[in-house]
Design a protein around this motif. Structure first.
Motif, PDB file in Angstrom:
ATOM      1  N   LEU A  71       0.810  -1.227   0.000  1.00  0.00           N
ATOM      2  CA  LEU A  71       0.000   0.000   0.000  1.00  0.00           C
ATOM      3  C   LEU A  71       0.838   1.269   0.000  1.00  0.00           C
ATOM      4  N   ALA A  72       2.152   1.130  -0.001  1.00  0.00           N
ATOM      5  CA  ALA A  72       3.023   2.302   0.045  1.00  0.00           C
ATOM      6  C   ALA A  72       3.033   3.082  -1.262  1.00  0.00           C
ATOM      7  N   ALA A  73       2.664   2.432  -2.356  1.00  0.00           N
ATOM      8  CA  ALA A  73       2.671   3.059  -3.682  1.00  0.00           C
ATOM      9  C   ALA A  73       1.788   2.216  -4.586  1.00  0.00           C
ATOM     10  N   PRO A  74       1.407   2.748  -5.758  1.00  0.00           N
ATOM     11  CA  PRO A  74       0.605   1.940  -6.687  1.00  0.00           C
ATOM     12  C   PRO A  74       1.250   0.597  -6.987  1.00  0.00           C
ATOM     13  N   ALA A  75       0.425  -0.416  -7.213  1.00  0.00           N
ATOM     14  CA  ALA A  75       0.910  -1.781  -7.426  1.00  0.00           C
ATOM     15  C   ALA A  75       1.944  -1.830  -8.541  1.00  0.00           C
ATOM     16  N   GLY A  76       3.030  -2.535  -8.296  1.00  0.00           N
ATOM     17  CA  GLY A  76       4.059  -2.736  -9.299  1.00  0.00           C
ATOM     18  C   GLY A  76       5.066  -1.615  -9.427  1.00  0.00           C
ATOM     19  N   GLU A  77       4.820  -0.481  -8.796  1.00  0.00           N
ATOM     20  CA  GLU A  77       5.739   0.648  -8.904  1.00  0.00           C
ATOM     21  C   GLU A  77       7.010   0.364  -8.111  1.00  0.00           C
ATOM     22  N   PRO A  78       8.197   0.533  -8.713  1.00  0.00           N
ATOM     23  CA  PRO A  78       9.439   0.246  -7.979  1.00  0.00           C
ATOM     24  C   PRO A  78       9.594   1.161  -6.769  1.00  0.00           C
ATOM     25  N   LEU A  79      10.166   0.613  -5.716  1.00  0.00           N
ATOM     26  CA  LEU A  79      10.418   1.359  -4.496  1.00  0.00           C
ATOM     27  C   LEU A  79      11.886   1.238  -4.113  1.00  0.00           C
ATOM     28  N   ARG A  80      12.327   2.180  -3.311  1.00  0.00           N
ATOM     29  CA  ARG A  80      13.634   2.081  -2.664  1.00  0.00           C
ATOM     30  C   ARG A  80      13.380   1.686  -1.216  1.00  0.00           C
ATOM     31  N   VAL A  81      13.922   0.539  -0.819  1.00  0.00           N
ATOM     32  CA  VAL A  81      13.610  -0.033   0.493  1.00  0.00           C
ATOM     33  C   VAL A  81      14.901  -0.337   1.240  1.00  0.00           C
ATOM     34  N   LEU A  82      14.942   0.083   2.510  1.00  0.00           N
ATOM     35  CA  LEU A  82      16.053  -0.246   3.397  1.00  0.00           C
ATOM     36  C   LEU A  82      15.559  -1.253   4.420  1.00  0.00           C
ATOM     37  N   TYR A  94      10.359 -10.688  -1.586  1.00  0.00           N
ATOM     38  CA  TYR A  94       8.961 -10.340  -1.860  1.00  0.00           C
ATOM     39  C   TYR A  94       8.880  -9.023  -2.634  1.00  0.00           C
ATOM     40  N   VAL A  95       9.608  -8.015  -2.178  1.00  0.00           N
ATOM     41  CA  VAL A  95       9.571  -6.716  -2.859  1.00  0.00           C
ATOM     42  C   VAL A  95      10.083  -6.841  -4.291  1.00  0.00           C
ATOM     43  N   ALA A  96      11.178  -7.584  -4.470  1.00  0.00           N
ATOM     44  CA  ALA A  96      11.735  -7.753  -5.812  1.00  0.00           C
ATOM     45  C   ALA A  96      10.755  -8.447  -6.746  1.00  0.00           C
ATOM     46  N   ALA A  97       9.985  -9.401  -6.210  1.00  0.00           N
ATOM     47  CA  ALA A  97       9.039 -10.148  -7.044  1.00  0.00           C
ATOM     48  C   ALA A  97       7.786  -9.346  -7.349  1.00  0.00           C
ATOM     49  N   LEU A 126      16.561 -12.511  -8.718  1.00  0.00           N
ATOM     50  CA  LEU A 126      16.157 -11.372  -7.893  1.00  0.00           C
ATOM     51  C   LEU A 126      17.336 -10.567  -7.374  1.00  0.00           C
ATOM     52  N   ARG A 127      18.567 -11.087  -7.551  1.00  0.00           N
ATOM     53  CA  ARG A 127      19.717 -10.498  -6.883  1.00  0.00           C
ATOM     54  C   ARG A 127      20.183  -9.179  -7.496  1.00  0.00           C
ATOM     55  N   GLN A 128      19.724  -8.848  -8.692  1.00  0.00           N
ATOM     56  CA  GLN A 128      20.308  -7.733  -9.427  1.00  0.00           C
ATOM     57  C   GLN A 128      20.243  -6.415  -8.670  1.00  0.00           C
ATOM     58  N   ARG A 129      19.142  -6.153  -7.977  1.00  0.00           N
ATOM     59  CA  ARG A 129      19.012  -4.858  -7.303  1.00  0.00           C
ATOM     60  C   ARG A 129      18.794  -5.019  -5.801  1.00  0.00           C
ATOM     61  N   ILE A 130      19.279  -6.122  -5.246  1.00  0.00           N
ATOM     62  CA  ILE A 130      19.326  -6.302  -3.799  1.00  0.00           C
ATOM     63  C   ILE A 130      20.790  -6.321  -3.391  1.00  0.00           C
ATOM     64  N   ARG A 131      21.176  -5.365  -2.584  1.00  0.00           N
ATOM     65  CA  ARG A 131      22.547  -5.298  -2.104  1.00  0.00           C
ATOM     66  C   ARG A 131      22.557  -5.509  -0.589  1.00  0.00           C
ATOM     67  N   ILE A 132      23.512  -6.287  -0.130  1.00  0.00           N
ATOM     68  CA  ILE A 132      23.641  -6.582   1.294  1.00  0.00           C
ATOM     69  C   ILE A 132      24.880  -5.884   1.820  1.00  0.00           C
ATOM     70  N   ARG A 133      24.699  -5.145   2.884  1.00  0.00           N
ATOM     71  CA  ARG A 133      25.832  -4.448   3.506  1.00  0.00           C
ATOM     72  C   ARG A 133      26.019  -5.015   4.909  1.00  0.00           C
ATOM     73  N   VAL A 134      27.183  -5.559   5.189  1.00  0.00           N
ATOM     74  CA  VAL A 134      27.455  -6.173   6.475  1.00  0.00           C
ATOM     75  C   VAL A 134      27.901  -5.101   7.461  1.00  0.00           C
TER      76      VAL A 134
END
Length: 336
Positions: A71-82, A94-97, A126-134
């Motif tokens: 519900l944060a934005a219209p369905a399917g619209e890309p988001l920036r998520v931390l 889930y967000v990537a899918a 799904l890994r293309q735009r998911i970055r993990i920072r340790v």
């Protein structure tokens, strides 16, 4: 905590056990779904992932967080998520899918856990735009550029408890700084009777965000058992009506508490600060071990032989959040 369904007698997947910073990590096959796994940390069920269907969310609190992301934005619209806290990367998947093209940064403090998940529960396409920072979640939260994200999700547990420095008004203020106008801050709170900790967390979020709501099952709200309460904060109105409909339609229906009802729930609790913070309460055994209430329920034990611990790659090097769209204020260290 496994899904409902018929036990698969032919399932030959092997559980994986590995000592990580938080204790013993166990990846256990979910016997009700052919591609689903459950991650336990120090005996506590931490995450569930279905590799074939990342939109399937077994744990109820993740469904409630997902409703708010939806519900944060219209369905399917890309988001920036931390994401503060990585686990098995359930919500990033889930967000990537559901929102292809979304840019996501995951803060996870345990490099061995990151490598375990990357090795045995790979992100694949799904890994293309998911970055993990340790690193420490709060330090990473405070390091990102202002107004970088549409959603910040705090779901951090050291074993079964949330570290105190992630429960404070100062931490919530850092989330305000990281969010874009209209962005949503989501917090997973674990508590039980008399819900003192949850009340303090409501007071903390309300001290920073103009709008706040809470989602939880009636049994938890009525102080009958330990469970998860999801808090949401925003600089403007939250989608409470639609959120309430979705939460009520879940397999385990939940209520949305807001406005005067939320003020009454808070009942004069004071916001938590860095000077007064403490970890979240220790859950009772029944909240962690499904066999405590039902001796026939499968716990964190593998069907058949247990696989030996994986060969874990070397330490994960902190990298940029998104290679072509940096969002960190501090420059990368040489060689990272």
């Amino acid at each position: 905590m496994t899904g409902s369904g018929t036990r698969r007698r032919s399932d030959r997947r092997l559980a994986v056990h590995l000592d990580v910073d938080a204790g013993l990590a166990e990846l256990v096959p979910d016997l009700s779904r052919a591609d689903s796994w459950i991650l336990y940390l120090a005996g506590a069920p931490q995450s569930q992932v279905d590799l074939a269907d990342p939109t399937y969310l077994e744990f109820e609190y993740t469904r409630r967080i997902a409703h708010l992301v939806d519900l944060a934005a219209p369905a399917g619209e890309p988001l920036r998520v931390l994401h503060l806290g990585g686990g098995a990367l359930t919500l990033p998947r889930y967000v990537a899918a559901t929102r292809p093209g979304s840019s996501q940064l995951v803060a996870e403090s345990d490099p061995a856990l990151v490598d375990l998940v990357r090795t045995h529960l790979p992100l694949g396409r799904l890994r293309q735009r998911i970055r993990i920072r340790v690193g420490d979640a709060r330090e990473i939260l405070e390091s990102v550029r202002p107004a970088s994200f549409h959603v910040v999700i705090s779901d951090v547990f050291a074993g079964a408890r949330t570290p105190p420095h992630l429960t404070t008004a100062e931490c919530a203020a850092a989330a305000v700084r990281a969010l874009r106008p209209g962005g949503i801050y989501l917090v997973n709170v674990a508590d039980g009777p008399p819900l003192r900790y949850a009340k303090e967390q409501v007071a903390t979020i309300r001290s920073v965000f103009p709008a706040c709501c809470m989602i939880a099952e009636p049994a938890v709200l009525n102080r009958r058992r330990f469970g998860n309460l999801v808090l949401a904060g925003r600089d403007g109105p939250l989608p409470e009506a639609e959120l309430g409909r979705r939460a009520a339609g879940d397999p385990f229906p939940a209520r949305v508490v807001s406005g005067r009802d939320l003020v009454r729930f808070e009942a004069g609790a004071r916001p938590v600060t860095d000077a007064t913070a403490r970890p979240s309460p220790e859950p009772p055994r029944a909240a962690l071990d499904p066999t405590a209430l039902d001796p026939t329920a499968p716990g964190p034990t593998a069907p058949g032989p247990t696989a030996p611990g994986p060969t874990v790659p070397g330490p994960t090097v902190p990298g940029p959040a998104v290679d072509d769209d940096p969002i960190l204020t501090r420059p990368e260290r040489p060689g990272s």
